[in-house]
Every structure is written in structure tokens, then in C-alpha cells.
Design an enzyme around this catalytic site. Structure first.
Site, mmCIF file in Angstrom:
data_model
loop_
_atom_site.group_PDB
_atom_site.id
_atom_site.type_symbol
_atom_site.label_atom_id
_atom_site.label_comp_id
_atom_site.label_asym_id
_atom_site.label_seq_id
_atom_site.Cartn_x
_atom_site.Cartn_y
_atom_site.Cartn_z
ATOM 1 N N TYR A 66 0.822 -1.205 0.000
ATOM 2 C CA TYR A 66 0.000 0.000 0.000
ATOM 3 C C TYR A 66 0.860 1.261 0.000
ATOM 4 C CZ TYR A 66 -3.724 -3.132 1.697
ATOM 5 O OH TYR A 66 -4.625 -4.150 1.841
ATOM 6 N N ARG A 171 -5.558 1.329 8.599
ATOM 7 C CA ARG A 171 -6.159 2.349 9.466
ATOM 8 C C ARG A 171 -5.654 2.204 10.898
ATOM 9 N NH1 ARG A 171 -11.889 1.292 9.764
ATOM 10 N NH2 ARG A 171 -11.530 -0.672 8.682
#
Length: 284
Positions: A66, A171
Site C-alpha cells: 500500500y 487504518r
């Protein structure tokens, strides 16, 4: 139609929305994705079609990579920038302290899954409970961050490049880094750049699939695997197609193989064990 399409999921769509669109474009009902991306996230989302759905679980278990932006000084209930702000703090940490805190999360780590997630506890999805204001205890889970690098620091924004195992919540990673620094933090932006060998560079937009169709971008099922190719024929071919193992000589013990029939069609993935070729996954 059987194969995988490397779709670029835009922000604002669920992974299931993408599956629905591919079903409509392809006319095939048997369609599945290989690992959920949050609605606000974007990037690589391999979609399996037809017989390729049998490989979805294997692909989903692979590593993920990511590009993320961590916003320091802000803590939210969802652990991302779209959530309700719970508190804000001044940022009084140096760049070296930020880099040090980020580096501390490389390796095997423990994460408590966020309430706003699709994970089920007691048969109920956490995000549905969270929307009702209900918070339940979640057990920590072990995940692996293979690599996490700071790309840039621009005030409260920290760019990160992350390679991690399945089940890692970016997150939560951002939240935990913020907590370690003492100023709080949340995820501002997330792009999945790679998974299972599928990269951002080869991802196809939904607009291209709408206009050009699925076929030009379809990756055949057998190309998902890098195992050596072998061909069976006659009685052995019949046995394999019926799901049976066969006696096999000259193959490497413990190795996996892509098995094809005499007509050149891909049949299965098999493994050589104790002189026999054992079927791991059928695709015919």
C-alpha cells in the site's frame, strides 16, 4: 469466460460494487474479488471470473502493498479521516521521531481490529454494531508488516510505503503510530499498489472495461501460477479429470505442477508426494 482481471477500484465504491459491475459487463454470475478494499480506498483489486474463482482464496492470502498517507494530530472513531473526530492534538515531534515510531511497527505485530470493519464477532459484523453505538471487545490478531518506509513528511502528513500480510488494517496501523508518538493519528488516503503479483501499473479502470469489454484484459487461470507445466494423456488424463491421484515418476518430490490434458487445456494444480501426483485444486 474464465480468468482474472486486475481492476483499479476507485475511491467511493465498495469491493462488492466492483464485483457487481464485472458481473454486468461480463454476463457471468460467478465472480469474486480477492480481498476487500475499504470504500474510501483505491487501487489494485483482482477480480476472479468463472473457474478462476477457485483461486480467489489463494490470491487473497497473499501479501499486500500500500501507499498510505498518515495524518498526525487527529484521532477519529473509524481510524480514518472520514470518521468523527474524537480529539485533536498539536504535533511536537521531530521527523526522526516519526521515522523511529514508524520503524517500530516493522515485523510481526499485534493489532486490535477496528470497530468499523467487516470482521464478525458473535456472528455480527462490527461496523453494524459500531453504527448503533455499540462497542464490543475484540481479540488482538497477529499480522506481519514485512516493510514500512516513510516516503515523505509534509507537516502533519506522513507518506508511507507498506508491504504486509493479509488481515493487516492500515487504518489501525496509522492509529497506533499516532498513539506511539503521543499526538494521535488516522489514515488520510490509501492506495493498494500490489497484491499477488498484480500491480498498479497493469490495473484496468472500470471505464476501460465498460468500453472495451473484459476479454482484452483477462488473464488465464493457469498464468496465475508459476509452477512447471506437465501434460497427462490416456488413462492418466481420465483419472486426473475424475479427481484421482496418479503414479508419477521423474517429478521432484514436494513440488507443485500445472497439469494440462492432451488437448492443451488446463486441468489442475497438483503436488508430487511419495511418487504420486496429488490434486490440490481442480480447474477443469
Amino acid at each position: 469466460m474464465d480468468g482474472v482481471v486486475n481492476v483499479y477500484k476507485p475511491a467511493g465504491m465498495t469491493s462488492h460494487d466492483v464485483v457487481y459491475k464485472i458481473r454486468r459487463i461480463s454476463g457471468i454470475k460467478k465472480v469474486g474479488h480477492t480481498g476487500t478494499l475499504d470504500p474510501d480506498a483505491e487501487g489494485v483489486l483482482p477480480i476472479c471470473i468463472g473457474k478462476a474463482t477457485k483461486a480467489a482464496e489463494t490470491l487473497a492470502s497473499s501479501y499486500k502493498r500500500y501507499s498510505a498517507v498518515l495524518r498526525l494530530g487527529v484521532t477519529t472513531d473509524t481510524q480514518d479521516i472520514g470518521g468523527e473526530v474524537l480529539k485533536t492534538n498539536e504535533i511536537s515531534v521531530s521527523n526522526d521521531e516519526i521515522i523511529g515510531a514508524v520503524s517500530a511497527f516493522e515485523g510481526e505485530i499485534s493489532q486490535i481490529p477496528p470497530m468499523y470493519s467487516a470482521l464478525k464477532v458473535g456472528g455480527k459484523k462490527l461496523y453494524k454494531l459500531a453504527r448503533k453505538g455499540i462497542e464490543v471487545e475484540r481479540q488482538p490478531r497477529r499480522v506481519t508488516v514485512y516493510k514500512i518506509n516513510v516516503l515523505n513528511i509534509d507537516g502533519a502528513k506522513v507518506g508511507l510505503d507498506i508491504k504486509c500480510s493479509k488481515g493487516t488494517y492500515i487504518r489501525t496501523l496509522c492509529h497506533d503510530i499516532g498513539e506511539r508518538l503521543g499526538c494521535g493519528g488516522c489514515l488520510e488516503r490509501l492506495v493498494r499498489t500490489e497484491t499477488s503479483g498484480f500491480t498498479l501499473e497493469t490495473a484496468v479502470s472500470l471505464e476501460s472495461l465498460e468500453s472495451e469489454g473484459i476479454t482484452p484484459f483477462l488473464i488465464p487461470v493457469d498464468e496465475l501460477f508459476s509452477y512447471e507445466k506437465i501434460t497427462v494423456s490416456g488413462a492418466d488424463e481420465k483419472k486426473v479429470k475424475n479427481g484421482n491421484s496418479i503414479q508419477s515418476d521423474g517429478l521432484k518430490e514436494g513440488a507443485c505442477y500445472r497439469v494440462y490434458g492432451s488437448d492443451g487445456r488446463f486441468i489442475c494444480i497438483s503436488k508430487q508426494l511419495n511418487g504420486r501426483l496429488i490434486i490440490l485444486k481442480m480447474f477443469c
